[in-house]
Scaffold this motif. Structure first.
Motif, short mmCIF file in Angstrom:
data_model
loop_
_atom_site.label_atom_id
_atom_site.label_comp_id
_atom_site.label_asym_id
_atom_site.label_seq_id
_atom_site.Cartn_x
_atom_site.Cartn_y
_atom_site.Cartn_z
N HIS A 1 14.77 9.29 -8.80
CA HIS A 1 13.59 9.03 -9.61
C HIS A 1 12.62 8.14 -8.84
N ILE A 2 11.35 8.52 -8.82
CA ILE A 2 10.36 7.62 -8.21
C ILE A 2 9.28 7.28 -9.23
N ASP A 3 8.75 6.10 -9.06
CA ASP A 3 7.65 5.64 -9.92
C ASP A 3 6.35 6.01 -9.22
N LEU A 4 5.67 7.01 -9.78
CA LEU A 4 4.49 7.56 -9.11
C LEU A 4 3.39 6.52 -8.95
N ALA A 5 3.18 5.69 -9.98
CA ALA A 5 2.13 4.67 -9.94
C ALA A 5 2.42 3.69 -8.80
N ARG A 6 3.67 3.30 -8.68
CA ARG A 6 4.03 2.35 -7.64
C ARG A 6 3.91 2.99 -6.26
N ALA A 7 4.29 4.24 -6.16
CA ALA A 7 4.21 4.94 -4.89
C ALA A 7 2.76 5.03 -4.40
N LEU A 8 1.86 5.21 -5.36
CA LEU A 8 0.46 5.37 -4.97
C LEU A 8 -0.20 4.04 -4.64
N THR A 9 0.27 2.95 -5.29
CA THR A 9 -0.40 1.66 -5.11
C THR A 9 0.27 0.80 -4.05
N ASP A 10 1.59 0.81 -3.96
CA ASP A 10 2.30 -0.10 -3.08
C ASP A 10 2.77 0.64 -1.83
N ALA A 11 2.10 0.36 -0.71
CA ALA A 11 2.38 1.10 0.52
C ALA A 11 3.76 0.77 1.08
N ALA A 12 4.30 -0.37 0.73
CA ALA A 12 5.59 -0.79 1.32
C ALA A 12 6.78 -0.38 0.44
N SER A 13 6.50 0.21 -0.74
CA SER A 13 7.58 0.50 -1.68
C SER A 13 8.44 1.68 -1.21
N PRO A 14 9.73 1.67 -1.60
CA PRO A 14 10.57 2.84 -1.29
C PRO A 14 10.05 4.09 -1.99
N ASP A 15 9.42 3.92 -3.16
CA ASP A 15 8.84 5.07 -3.86
C ASP A 15 7.83 5.78 -2.98
N ARG A 16 6.99 4.98 -2.30
CA ARG A 16 5.99 5.55 -1.41
C ARG A 16 6.67 6.28 -0.25
#
Lengths: 360, 271
Positions: free
Chosen positions: A59-74
């Protein structure tokens, strides 16, 4: 002449310019129909691509992936999901477009790269190149070229062998494809058993068909080949219509049949080579998608071909999504999904239409 | 498009051609000439080379000797699509691989007038509609071609040739699948096309009576050689036909001058 039949209208004949009449026909291609069909299919494709990017085994958090460049979601989104969905879309478009073009070329709605053994030939080429040139630096270019060369050879061989007294015999064509597929699979397994087990995973990958872990380089390569191939084939869409009437009729309507045949041969072989080198053998997409769209939209290739590119992209991206999530966190090869749908579908088409499907 | 009559040259001229397939010569030293507005019938038994001659005229088969000119210009000097706008062909067998509708097949006749990416215009549709009406097909326009009868399919392909707006039509056994009314309709239509539009029609036929009735000129082939050429009244003689078809054929004339060709072996059985 006193036997003039009453059915003939006088005055308007073929040579004199006829008056413009308000006769309405439904069963032909209009601009409205093209726009509606392609618009609808584009929307479906975009929606499926969106879902395929959002969903997956992790599962990834799309909002976090788009905003936080360092996140694992991204990292997952950009590094894994996006290239995978992109390659699924492009390869799906390629497989369906090649299916349509080959069906027009051999006048047989059951023709398809996988069924005719062309993808299999390409995969054997790719496997051979992987094993033989393992230490060559440019291996990621050598493999697609080998896959293309082998696809072209397989196309030429299938085509040549399926000709009976100068005519392409539809059932012979399918039989030759079946036999070729067995030969390619056996040859690939033979290579597998004589080489280092280090290669086994990539060999299985080619046999089963998968979009596992593509690089952006691979995405770029297959996108360039795909777009170029689509352009060439779309330019021949009306010629494909005329080829449906037979080579002689197409020739007499102004088609350079020999040139168009060669062009479609080489183009589809390059496209299959590119698809196989990044995703292995994925069968039946080129059968199912054109068949369904032909029954919905009619057989005119000026609509059927672009519609199949979009439909193939959507179908394959959806199949890959299922392959990723159905037994998550493990995954199925996408080729297994398409074959599980496609095999029964093929039999259904064959039983339902019989020889009439091959109306030759 | 130039009207017929403006051209001094014959519509189709064939001078002493040999033609065949892979070393086997089918046609030997065949010549013919058709003026604009003429209907020329090619007659002869099975395997005499009628279809081969049409293939040569269509440019599908290159003759090994001799020359074919269309409106005074060598056939091979026509650009492919230009030839398709000049000469329309309807083959004996009319295959269609996918479930196109009748109107789609007829619109394919517009191909030589169409650009590569273009859809048919209102004008193309009007031409197709006129061709459909000519062959009594308007009600069938939206039907899939695989659902119409053999005779209807033949008329669809004749309409396709009409939609091509060519000045020469080559027809291989166009009446083989048609019932009597449609044979009469179609020949009456051909006759009018020739007279009113200056169309040149070259047609292979088995029906000798139709040839006698409708053709301006006949060419009789036997084993790939010319066995008679000229106006039907003079060319279709009992003696010649009996020799060509190797069976007893009699030619009778009504007081009005109409020619009836009777296969007398059949009539003998009936008596």
């Amino acid at each position: 002449m006193n036997r003039v039949a009453p059915r003939f209208e006088s005055a308007t004949t073929g040579v004199a310019a006829p008056p413009v009449e308000a006769v309405q026909f439904r069963a032909h291609l209009t601009r409205t129909r093209m726009v509606a069909a392609l618009g609808g299919l584009s929307a479906v494709t975009v929606i499926i691509a969106g879902i395929a990017i959002t969903c997956g085994s992790m599962h990834i958090d799309l909002a976090r992936a788009l905003t936080d460049a360092a996140s694992p979601d991204r990292a997952i989104l950009v590094g894994v999901r996006v290239p995978r969905v992109l390659i699924g879309l492009i390869v799906g478009g390629i497989l369906a477009a090649v299916g349509v073009a080959l069906q027009a070329l051999v006048r047989n709605p059951l023709a398809e790269g996988g069924i005719l053994g062309i993808s299999g030939g390409g995969a054997l080429g790719a496997v051979a190149a992987t094993v033989l040139f393992a230490h060559v630096a440019a291996i990621d270019l050598v493999v697609p070229v080998a896959a293309f060369a082998a696809s072209l050879a397989a196309t030429a061989a299938v085509y040549r062998l399926a000709q009976v007294e100068g005519r392409l015999e539809p059932f012979t064509l399918l039989l030759v494809g079946v036999i070729f597929n067995s030969i390619w699979a056996a040859a690939i397994m033979l290579v597998n058993s004589v080489v280092n087990f280090f290669f086994t995973h990539s060999i299985i990958f080619w046999l089963m068909g998968s979009f596992e872990a593509p690089t952006y380089r691979e995405v770029g390569l297959v996108a360039i080949v795909g777009v170029a191939g689509f352009t060439v084939l779309l330019g021949q869409a009306h010629e494909m219509n005329l080829l449906s009437l037979g080579d002689d009729d197409a020739h007499e309507l102004g088609v350079d049949v020999t040139f168009v045949r060669r062009l479609i041969f080489v183009t589809t072989s390059i496209m299959i080579g590119a698809a196989v080198s990044v995703s292995g053998i994925i069968t039946f997409v080129g059968l199912i998608v054109p068949h369904v769209l032909r029954s919905l939209l009619g057989p005119d290739h000026r609509l059927l071909l672009p519609a199949s590119i979009l439909g193939g992209a959507a179908f394959t991206a959806a199949a890959d999504l299922i392959a990723r999530v159905v037994i998550a966190p493990a995954e199925l090869p996408v080729g297994a999904i398409t074959a599980l749908c496609g095999g029964p579908f093929f039999i259904w088409v064959l039983r339902r239409h019989g020889r009439r499907a091959l109306a030759l | 498009m130039k009207r017929a009559g403006a051209d001094a040259a014959p519509a189709v001229q064939v001078v002493a051609i040999d033609a065949g397939y892979g070393g086997r010569t089918v046609l030997h030293d065949v010549s013919l000439e058709a003026q604009p507005g003429e209907l020329l019938a090619i007659l002869g038994p099975n395997g005499a080379g009628k279809s081969t001659l049409l293939r040569v005229l269509a440019g599908t088969l290159k003759p090994t000797r001799g020359a074919v000119t269309i409106f005074g210009r060598a056939l091979e000097r026509y650009e492919r699509r230009e030839l398709a706008r000049t000469v329309a062909i309807v083959a004996q067998e009319n295959l269609v691989a996918f479930p196109y509708s009748v109107i789609e097949i007829v619109l394919m006749g517009r191909a030589p007038h169409l650009g590569s990416f273009r859809l048919e215009t209102a004008h193309d549709l009007a031409v197709a509609a006129a061709a459909l009406r000519q062959f009594d097909l308007l009600e069938l326009a939206d039907r899939p071609i695989h659902e119409v009868s053999g005779g209807e399919r033949k008329r669809v392909f004749l309409a396709r040739a009409m939609a091509q707006e060519a000045r020469v039509m080559l027809l291989d056994e166009p009446t083989a699948y048609l019932d009597l009314r449609h044979v009469a309709d179609i020949f009456a239509g051909f006759h009018r096309l020739c007279r009113e539009s200056g169309m040149t029609i070259i047609v292979t036929l088995h029906d000798l009576n139709a040839a006698a009735l409708y053709a301006d000129r006949v060419l009789i082939l036997k084993s790939g050689r010319c066995a008679g050429y000229g106006p039907p009244a003079e060319t279709l003689t009992g003696e010649r036909l009996s020799a060509v078809y190797e069976t007893d054929i009699q030619v009778m004339r009504s007081p009005s001058g109409r020619v009836f060709i009777v296969h007398s072996e059949q009539s003998r059985i009936k008596q």
